[in-house]
Design an enzyme around this catalytic site. Structure first.
Site, PDB file in Angstrom:
ATOM      1  N   CYS A   1       4.179  22.813   9.784  1.00 37.66           N
ATOM      2  CA  CYS A   1       2.948  22.430   9.085  1.00 37.66           C
ATOM      3  C   CYS A   1       2.470  21.084   9.628  1.00 37.66           C
ATOM      4  O   CYS A   1       3.216  20.091   9.588  1.00 37.66           O
ATOM      5  CB  CYS A   1       3.193  22.325   7.583  1.00 37.66           C
ATOM      6  SG  CYS A   1       1.781  21.671   6.666  1.00 37.66           S
TER       7      CYS A   1
ATOM      8  N   CYS B   1       4.308  23.609   0.301  1.00 37.25           N
ATOM      9  CA  CYS B   1       4.123  24.407   1.510  1.00 37.25           C
ATOM     10  C   CYS B   1       5.509  24.614   2.115  1.00 37.25           C
ATOM     11  O   CYS B   1       6.165  23.637   2.510  1.00 37.25           O
ATOM     12  CB  CYS B   1       3.211  23.693   2.499  1.00 37.25           C
ATOM     13  SG  CYS B   1       3.159  24.497   4.126  1.00 37.25           S
TER      14      CYS B   1
ATOM     15  N   ARG C   1       9.138 -12.405   0.798  1.00 36.89           N
ATOM     16  CA  ARG C   1      10.210 -11.835  -0.010  1.00 36.89           C
ATOM     17  C   ARG C   1      10.950 -10.729   0.722  1.00 36.89           C
ATOM     18  O   ARG C   1      12.173 -10.645   0.682  1.00 36.89           O
ATOM     19  CB  ARG C   1       9.659 -11.281  -1.326  1.00 36.89           C
ATOM     20  CG  ARG C   1      10.747 -10.594  -2.176  1.00 36.89           C
ATOM     21  CD  ARG C   1      10.150  -9.687  -3.243  1.00 36.89           C
ATOM     22  NE  ARG C   1       9.478 -10.452  -4.259  1.00 36.89           N
ATOM     23  CZ  ARG C   1      10.094 -11.021  -5.291  1.00 36.89           C
ATOM     24  NH1 ARG C   1      11.406 -10.915  -5.412  1.00 36.89           N
ATOM     25  NH2 ARG C   1       9.418 -11.692  -6.195  1.00 36.89           N
TER      26      ARG C   1
ATOM     27  N   GLU D   1       4.578 -18.619  -5.070  1.00 40.84           N
ATOM     28  CA  GLU D   1       3.596 -17.545  -4.906  1.00 40.84           C
ATOM     29  C   GLU D   1       2.412 -18.075  -4.111  1.00 40.84           C
ATOM     30  O   GLU D   1       1.876 -19.147  -4.418  1.00 40.84           O
ATOM     31  CB  GLU D   1       3.122 -17.071  -6.280  1.00 40.84           C
ATOM     32  CG  GLU D   1       2.639 -15.642  -6.304  1.00 40.84           C
ATOM     33  CD  GLU D   1       3.793 -14.661  -6.432  1.00 40.84           C
ATOM     34  OE1 GLU D   1       4.943 -15.104  -6.564  1.00 40.84           O
ATOM     35  OE2 GLU D   1       3.541 -13.448  -6.371  1.00 40.84           O
TER      36      GLU D   1
ATOM     37  N   LYS E   1       1.888 -15.322 -14.890  1.00 38.85           N
ATOM     38  CA  LYS E   1       2.416 -14.573 -13.748  1.00 38.85           C
ATOM     39  C   LYS E   1       1.301 -14.400 -12.721  1.00 38.85           C
ATOM     40  O   LYS E   1       0.346 -13.665 -12.949  1.00 38.85           O
ATOM     41  CB  LYS E   1       2.947 -13.215 -14.191  1.00 38.85           C
ATOM     42  CG  LYS E   1       3.613 -12.427 -13.075  1.00 38.85           C
ATOM     43  CD  LYS E   1       4.203 -11.129 -13.605  1.00 38.85           C
ATOM     44  CE  LYS E   1       4.898 -10.376 -12.479  1.00 38.85           C
ATOM     45  NZ  LYS E   1       3.943  -9.949 -11.435  1.00 38.85           N
TER      46      LYS E   1
ATOM     47  N   ASP F   1      -6.324 -40.153  20.552  1.00 35.49           N
ATOM     48  CA  ASP F   1      -5.539 -39.856  21.754  1.00 35.49           C
ATOM     49  C   ASP F   1      -4.591 -40.997  22.076  1.00 35.49           C
ATOM     50  O   ASP F   1      -3.433 -40.787  22.469  1.00 35.49           O
ATOM     51  CB  ASP F   1      -6.469 -39.595  22.943  1.00 35.49           C
ATOM     52  CG  ASP F   1      -7.206 -38.273  22.806  1.00 35.49           C
ATOM     53  OD1 ASP F   1      -8.132 -38.041  23.598  1.00 35.49           O
ATOM     54  OD2 ASP F   1      -6.836 -37.485  21.914  1.00 35.49           O
TER      55      ASP F   1
END
EC number: 6.5.1.2
Length: 696
Positions: free
Chosen positions: A439, A433, A143, A180, A122, A41
């Site tokens: 729907c 459909c 990204r 990454e 990778k 502190d």
């Protein structure tokens, strides 16, 4: 931190101020986010006193975000959208040694022999973009779509491997670093063990865990997760020059940034193949998950000559390992009804772990695919994750059959609304459909679709929210979404408190809907759920027409003339607009204030209106994306193929066969100087003057 106006402040005082600010911010971050105290502190108070005294002596140094003007504990991540200084491209993939060899052959054709290759595993993680100014970390961004991402700076600063300050010699003035973020496998196991113990669902795989951990609103939560980071490239920079990718890595490491210890530079494709083979056999010996090997041309001058496509550099490729395959029981085959009415069967599986994830469902695409694969309900089936991402049923283990298996029968009526199912066209492989108007499944999926990042990107509009809004009757369809009010949400239990008032989540939904009204036209087009119209086609339509009104007035031939659209998409757009309730959705959005036109930059002259331009080879003053944008913004069409309809071919270094084809077809060929003149003045600026008549 705001820029300091140096004024008459001595450089020594200014540098001391910067040092004090950095120390105090680091101490605050450690205390409030990491729950640690690097300073006592007394030490902290002494730094603050010195900073206050320095700012009293030199008021020019005091900025609104100085530690003397801010409260220490205000660290939260808001996920605001931020532009990348330089676009984050993706990578093209190779799935076999033949495809890898074909890529290397293209490299050699373009730049000749002598390319060296940098190989690195990778990492299956979350891509991150870090920005350093004068060596200080100022921003961390996901990204996103490659052009813009989400600001996660506070969260990134909790990652152990990310330096807050670069050290060493020749630290650049500005540096954008790509990397990454991921989990070591033991860290991932520890996180999941803690979640299970707390009665919470575990993460499916390390990549999901990394993404979820980095996208915490409270960075203190991120700080409890043992995230790691490795860098694998640079973007925009000032004060950093390098001749090789490997040399750039050495500089990054010298400045304190973490690089992979497994990087290797080789001279031949055989050595690349050996590297790929080695990590294919030892991928599970690596401390983190990998799903392939990235191969890059090491020499930067050759990288520049090779250039990039709109999505990926030509000088790099990702070799993807074959996906892992496992066997499990096919418990059932059920169907899902999508937003365009397509009815898709999917496999319900005995949960099984494959490629690091627990899989309980997998796609079966359509009824014909079920027949082709020959799977029966009750079979033991082979499951893989295509690209290590999407679970897929490959086929049955026939020898494991007991006779209790049964065939799947495709339903003849919609499981949600009871409407008879049908093929939309005779040659359509899917059944649909036709009740698109009412729907419940299609309504729910269309409303939920608006929340996607490729559409309006509406937070707080999940699948449960979409279902709740429709079930409560506060919206009849997606057309009503942008007119929702607090009074409407009071009638939706999902968005109300026990006291009957609108919840914070409900207010966030309304605020998001209001903010998302001002979107580019292409996002609106994607949001309309027109069959075949995804982001690429939507961008082309927005570029060609500029407004919804113009698209509504266009013929199928007009629409098909937009680059990359064609007759199939054009027919789908015209058919969609011919339906009354579809036009009502557009009308409702327009009346609710949704922007239906893109504002064109009138300061850019439309010098290329009606012209088709092909740019080939490398230009010194334009990247490929910049050249394309220069053409499009001036009303031209940027094409990749030379034909008799091509107006001009712009030729840079290593232009290849397109220049020869242009000459064969009699298409005018311009160098870069001519291209600039064309942009500024149009065709007249590059027209050859007529020969003056001879004298005498």
């Amino acid at each position: 931190m705001d820029t300091v106006d140096g004024g008459d402040v001595p450089s020594e005082a200014r540098h001391r101020w910067e040092d004090l600010v950095a120390q105090i911010e680091a101490a605050r971050f450690a205390y409030y986010v990491r729950n640690s105290s690097p300073l006592s502190d007394g030490q902290y108070d002494a730094l603050e006193r010195e900073l206050r005294a320095l700012e009293e002596q030199h008021p020019q140094l005091r900025t609104p975000d100085s530690p003397t003007q801010t409260v220490g504990g205000t660290f939260s991540t808001e996920f605001t959208t931020v532009d990348h200084p330089e676009r984050m491209l993706s990578l093209d993939n190779a799935f076999s040694t033949d495809e890898l060899s074909a890529w290397a052959a293209r490299v050699e054709r373009e730049v000749g022999a002598g390319a060296r290759y940098l190989c690195e595993p990778k990492i299956d993680g979350l891509a991150i973009d870090l920005v350093y100014e004068d060596g200080r970390l100022v921003r961390g961004v996901t990204r996103g779509d490659g052009r813009t991402g989400e600001d996660v700076t506070f969260n990134v600063r909790t990652v152990e491997d990310v330096p807050h300050r670069l050290t060493g010699a020749d630290v650049p003035e500005f540096l954008e670093v790509r990397g990454e973020v991921f989990f070591h496998l033991d860290g991932f196991a520890a996180i999941n063990a803690g979640l299970v113990e707390a009665g919470k669902p575990p993460f499916a795989n390390p990549r999901n865990a990394a993404a979820g951990s980095l996208r915490q609103k409270d960075p203190r939560v991120t700080a409890t997760r043992p995230l790691r980071m490795l860098v694998h490239g640079v973007g925009a920079r000032r004060g950093m020059e390098n001749d090789t990718q490997s040399g750039a890595y050495e500089k990054l490491a010298a400045w304190g940034l973490p690089t992979s210890p497994r990087v290797k530079v080789v001279d031949t494709l055989d050595e690349v193949a050996e590297y790929v083979r080695f990590y294919g056999e030892h991928r599970h010996d690596v401390e983190h998950e990998i799903d392939g090997v990235v191969v890059k041309v090491d020499q930067v001058p050759l990288q520049r000559r090779l250039g990039s496509t709109s999505r990926a550099p030509r000088w790099a490729i990702a070799y993807k390992y074959p996906p892992e395959e496992v066997t499990t029981s096919l418990l059932d085959i059920q169907v899902n009804v999508g937003r365009t009415g397509r009815v898709t069967p999917f496999a319900v599986l005995e949960p099984v772990k494959v490629a690091g994830s627990t899989v309980a469902m997998a796609t079966l695409h359509n009824a014909s695919e079920v027949v082709r694969k020959g799977v029966l309900i009750g079979d033991t089936v082979v499951v893989r994750k295509a690209g290590d991402v999407i679970p897929e049923v490959l086929g049955p283990v026939v020898e494991s059959r007991t006779g209790a298996e049964r065939e799947f029968v495709m339903p003849t009526v919609c499981p949600e609304c009871g409407t008879p199912l049908a093929h939309q066209r005779a040659d359509d492989v899917d059944i649909r459909c036709p009740n698109s108007r009412s729907c419940p499944a299609q309504l729910r999926e269309r409303v939920f679709h608006l929340a996607g990042r490729g559409s309006f990107d509406v937070e707080a509009l999940g699948d449960k929210a979409a279902a709740a809004l429709l079930q409560a009757g506060v919206i009849a369809d997606e057309g009503d979404l942008f007119t929702l009010t607090e009074d409407d949400l009071v009638g939706v239990p999902l968005f109300t408190t026990k006291a009957g008032t609108v919840s914070a989540n409900g207010r966030r939904l309304l605020a998001n809907l209001h903010d998302r009204k001002d979107q580019p036209l292409w996002r609106v087009l994607v949001g309309l759920s027109i069959r075949h119209v995804g982001p690429t086609a939507a961008r082309a339509l927005a570029d060609r027409f500029g407004s919804m009104e113009a698209i509504e007035a266009a013929t199928a031939e007009d629409i098909a003339s937009a680059e990359g659209v064609g007759p199939t998409i054009a027919e789908a757009v015209v058919e969609w607009l011919a339906v009354d309730w579809h036009r009502d959705v557009v009308r409702k959005w327009r009346e609710a204030g949704v922007r239906m036109a893109d504002e064109r930059d009138e300061s850019t002259p439309r010098t290329l209106e009606g012209l088709t331009i092909v740019v080939t080879g490398s230009l010194s003053g334009f990247s490929r994306d910049e050249a394309k944008e220069a053409v499009l913004s001036r009303g031209g069409k940027a094409s990749s193929a030379v034909s008799k309809k091509t107006s001009f071919v712009v030729v840079g270094e290593a232009a290849g066969s397109k220049a020869d084809k242009a000459e064969q077809l009699g298409v005018p060929v311009l160098d870069e100087e001519g291209f600039v003149a064309l942009l500024e003045g149009g065709p007249d600026a590059v027209a050859r003057p007529a020969e003056e008549p001879g004298q005498g």
